[in-house]
Design an enzyme around this catalytic site. Sequence first.
Site, PDB file in Angstrom:
ATOM      1  N   LYS A 174       0.891  -1.303  -0.103  1.00 20.25           N
ATOM      2  CA  LYS A 174      -0.003  -0.073  -0.118  1.00 20.25           C
ATOM      3  C   LYS A 174       0.859   1.219   0.040  1.00 20.25           C
ATOM      4  O   LYS A 174       1.862   1.173   0.416  1.00 20.25           O
ATOM      5  CB  LYS A 174      -0.987   0.143   1.136  1.00 20.25           C
ATOM      6  CG  LYS A 174      -2.164   0.671   1.077  1.00 20.25           C
ATOM      7  CD  LYS A 174      -3.244   0.049   0.472  1.00 20.25           C
ATOM      8  CE  LYS A 174      -4.422   0.777   0.212  1.00 20.25           C
ATOM      9  NZ  LYS A 174      -5.551   0.018  -0.320  1.00 20.25           N
ATOM     10  N   GLY A 194     -20.216   2.306  -3.327  1.00 17.44           N
ATOM     11  CA  GLY A 194     -21.372   2.315  -3.214  1.00 17.44           C
ATOM     12  C   GLY A 194     -22.582   2.727  -3.987  1.00 17.44           C
ATOM     13  O   GLY A 194     -23.385   2.046  -4.191  1.00 17.44           O
TER      14      GLY A 194
HETATM   15  P1  NAD Z   1     -15.004   7.180  -3.378  1.00 11.48           P
HETATM   16  O1  NAD Z   1     -14.129   8.276  -2.937  1.00 11.48           O
HETATM   17  O2  NAD Z   1     -15.559   7.045  -4.772  1.00 11.48           O
HETATM   18  O3  NAD Z   1     -16.617   7.286  -2.342  1.00 11.48           O
HETATM   19  C1  NAD Z   1     -16.472   7.344  -0.928  1.00 11.48           C
HETATM   20  C2  NAD Z   1     -17.623   7.994  -0.640  1.00 11.48           C
HETATM   21  O4  NAD Z   1     -18.008   7.945   0.773  1.00 11.48           O
HETATM   22  C3  NAD Z   1     -18.321   9.308  -1.190  1.00 11.48           C
HETATM   23  O5  NAD Z   1     -19.815   9.262  -1.592  1.00 11.48           O
HETATM   24  C4  NAD Z   1     -18.116  10.014   0.121  1.00 11.48           C
HETATM   25  O6  NAD Z   1     -18.850  11.326   0.015  1.00 11.48           O
HETATM   26  C5  NAD Z   1     -18.696   9.112   1.229  1.00 11.48           C
HETATM   27  N1  NAD Z   1     -18.310   9.687   2.516  1.00 11.48           N
HETATM   28  C6  NAD Z   1     -17.127  10.353   3.053  1.00 11.48           C
HETATM   29  N2  NAD Z   1     -17.260  10.558   4.020  1.00 11.48           N
HETATM   30  C7  NAD Z   1     -18.438   9.914   4.582  1.00 11.48           C
HETATM   31  C8  NAD Z   1     -19.128   9.922   5.731  1.00 11.48           C
HETATM   32  N3  NAD Z   1     -18.668  10.441   6.941  1.00 11.48           N
HETATM   33  N4  NAD Z   1     -20.421   9.528   5.708  1.00 11.48           N
HETATM   34  C9  NAD Z   1     -20.774   8.891   4.410  1.00 11.48           C
HETATM   35  N5  NAD Z   1     -20.233   8.971   3.548  1.00 11.48           N
HETATM   36  C10 NAD Z   1     -19.122   9.614   3.499  1.00 11.48           C
HETATM   37  O7  NAD Z   1     -14.273   5.648  -2.818  1.00 11.48           O
HETATM   38  P2  NAD Z   1     -14.676   4.469  -3.194  1.00 11.48           P
HETATM   39  O8  NAD Z   1     -13.573   3.950  -4.281  1.00 11.48           O
HETATM   40  O9  NAD Z   1     -16.129   4.254  -3.276  1.00 11.48           O
HETATM   41  O10 NAD Z   1     -14.049   3.583  -1.948  1.00 11.48           O
HETATM   42  C11 NAD Z   1     -15.103   3.516  -0.686  1.00 11.48           C
HETATM   43  C12 NAD Z   1     -14.388   2.612   0.552  1.00 11.48           C
HETATM   44  O11 NAD Z   1     -14.115   1.365  -0.347  1.00 11.48           O
HETATM   45  C13 NAD Z   1     -12.985   3.225   0.771  1.00 11.48           C
HETATM   46  O12 NAD Z   1     -12.887   2.763   2.130  1.00 11.48           O
HETATM   47  C14 NAD Z   1     -12.146   2.299  -0.092  1.00 11.48           C
HETATM   48  O13 NAD Z   1     -10.817   1.967   0.370  1.00 11.48           O
HETATM   49  C15 NAD Z   1     -12.884   0.960  -0.126  1.00 11.48           C
HETATM   50  N6  NAD Z   1     -12.439   0.134  -1.271  1.00 11.48           N
HETATM   51  C16 NAD Z   1     -12.883   0.651  -2.480  1.00 11.48           C
HETATM   52  C17 NAD Z   1     -12.291  -0.145  -3.825  1.00 11.48           C
HETATM   53  C18 NAD Z   1     -12.543   0.221  -5.238  1.00 11.48           C
HETATM   54  O14 NAD Z   1     -12.030  -0.280  -6.061  1.00 11.48           O
HETATM   55  N7  NAD Z   1     -13.134   1.443  -5.338  1.00 11.48           N
HETATM   56  C19 NAD Z   1     -11.767  -1.322  -3.457  1.00 11.48           C
HETATM   57  C20 NAD Z   1     -11.676  -1.993  -2.242  1.00 11.48           C
HETATM   58  C21 NAD Z   1     -11.913  -1.156  -1.022  1.00 11.48           C
END
Ligand code: NAD
Length: 408
Positions: free
Chosen positions: A98, A214
């Site tokens: 990472k 999401g």
């Molecule tokens: P992203 O930045 O696209 O989305 C994050 C979302 O969370 C946004 O809608 C943001 O507004 C929201 N958010 C931030 N703070 C918040 C709060 N306090 N309450 C509610 N919502 C809040 O990121 P992503 O790629 O969707 O990733 C989301 C999570 O999934 C992260 O923890 C990331 O590490 C994990 N993840 C993502 C992937 C991927 O491929 N995208 C893979 C593995 C893990």
Amino acid sequence: MTKLSKDNIDRIDKLKKLLDLSSKEVKLLKTAKQIKKATITIRGKKYQAFRVVYNRALGPGKGGIRFHQEVNEEEVTSLSFWMTIKNSLAGIPYGGGKGGVRINPKNLSEADKENLSRQYIDKFYKFLGQDKDIPAPDVYTNSQVMSWMLDEFEKKTQRHEPAMITGKPQELGGLLMRQDATAKGAYIVVKEVIKQHLKKNKPSFAIQGFGNAGSYLAKMLDKDGYKILAVSDSKGAIYNEKGLNVEMLNELKSQGKSVVDYKEAKKISGKEILELDVDILALAALGDQITKANAKNIKSRYILELANGPVSNDADKTLFADGVMIIPDILANAGGVIASYFEWAQNKAGNVLDDNYLIKLLESKMKANWEKVFNQYLETDKKVDLRTAAYMIAIKKILKTEKLRGNI
Ligand code: NAD
């Protein structure tokens, strides 16, 4: 001394008892193989940058790079530990890695971001490569950032090596399926859980976080006829007991608005969405969202973790005692890194496989991983939660490989 979070140290100690690990094995599990640090300068200001390879027993380092103001050595190390476990459990030939830069990306222009991405590679390129350590996007990094990083790496090393980084645009060797692969993986697993464990045909959902993971999950569930009663983003949360119109929510987000701008729902707080009486709560935002403080208030019987580490160790214990099934991050969100593996393998081999074939492969891998974890849980007579069962599988494999290599 490796800076691993207390939650992870406690988890390893718990596994010591369950798997009867020697002190040498425990020491190996608590130690990162390589921690590299550097300073990056943007407009005269200095920022800390990190790249950690936690373990290499199963293959090269693999894991994303995040640009965020809260990045620190302990966080990057813990995330690289989770990647080690996730890759082992997923059955893909990687160790864990990472990286990150402690910077607020919202204050950066595109030119600053490019400068930051190129400097990151300038500092760490000697430690990266398709057979050394392979980065990918994470929080606030995307396919454009991967493109700049690939370009800088190839300029420095004077050769083409697209497999040194994944999550690239298609033009540079990326895969179309990578975009929604994390959500797809979680969706495949939750459908297995619904089929095998929930008595209801169409359970209700709440989704915390409406970003990449999401929003794609919402889209897939909606298409399949599931009701999403609540969603949230960093601005707040909304709830409608009759269900939300996912297409409208996506439309709002594409206009740069928040889910709270959606009119036909009640506004609730970010805390309340976690405590709603819905069948399945999907966590797709940040770490440490359910802790000792709110674990007792959770009404959902099922929690799906798309975010990394959204439920703390203390909360795990409370929820397990209350009979809540948590589908853990290292299983549920592995779709992204599995798709990255497909991209890497294709780039290395130079052949082109059809996306539909790869989506089927992702599906079968996710289903098989779910079965593995659930069977391990049954083998412990349901005395441990699914997270612990998943760790048991992953750690047994890593230690077996380390033994074969003669390292323990
Ligand atoms: P992203 O930045 O696209 O989305 C994050 C979302 O969370 C946004 O809608 C943001 O507004 C929201 N958010 C931030 N703070 C918040 C709060 N306090 N309450 C509610 N919502 C809040 O990121 P992503 O790629 O969707 O990733 C989301 C999570 O999934 C992260 O923890 C990331 O590490 C994990 N993840 C993502 C992937 C991927 O491929 N995208 C893979 C593995 C893990």
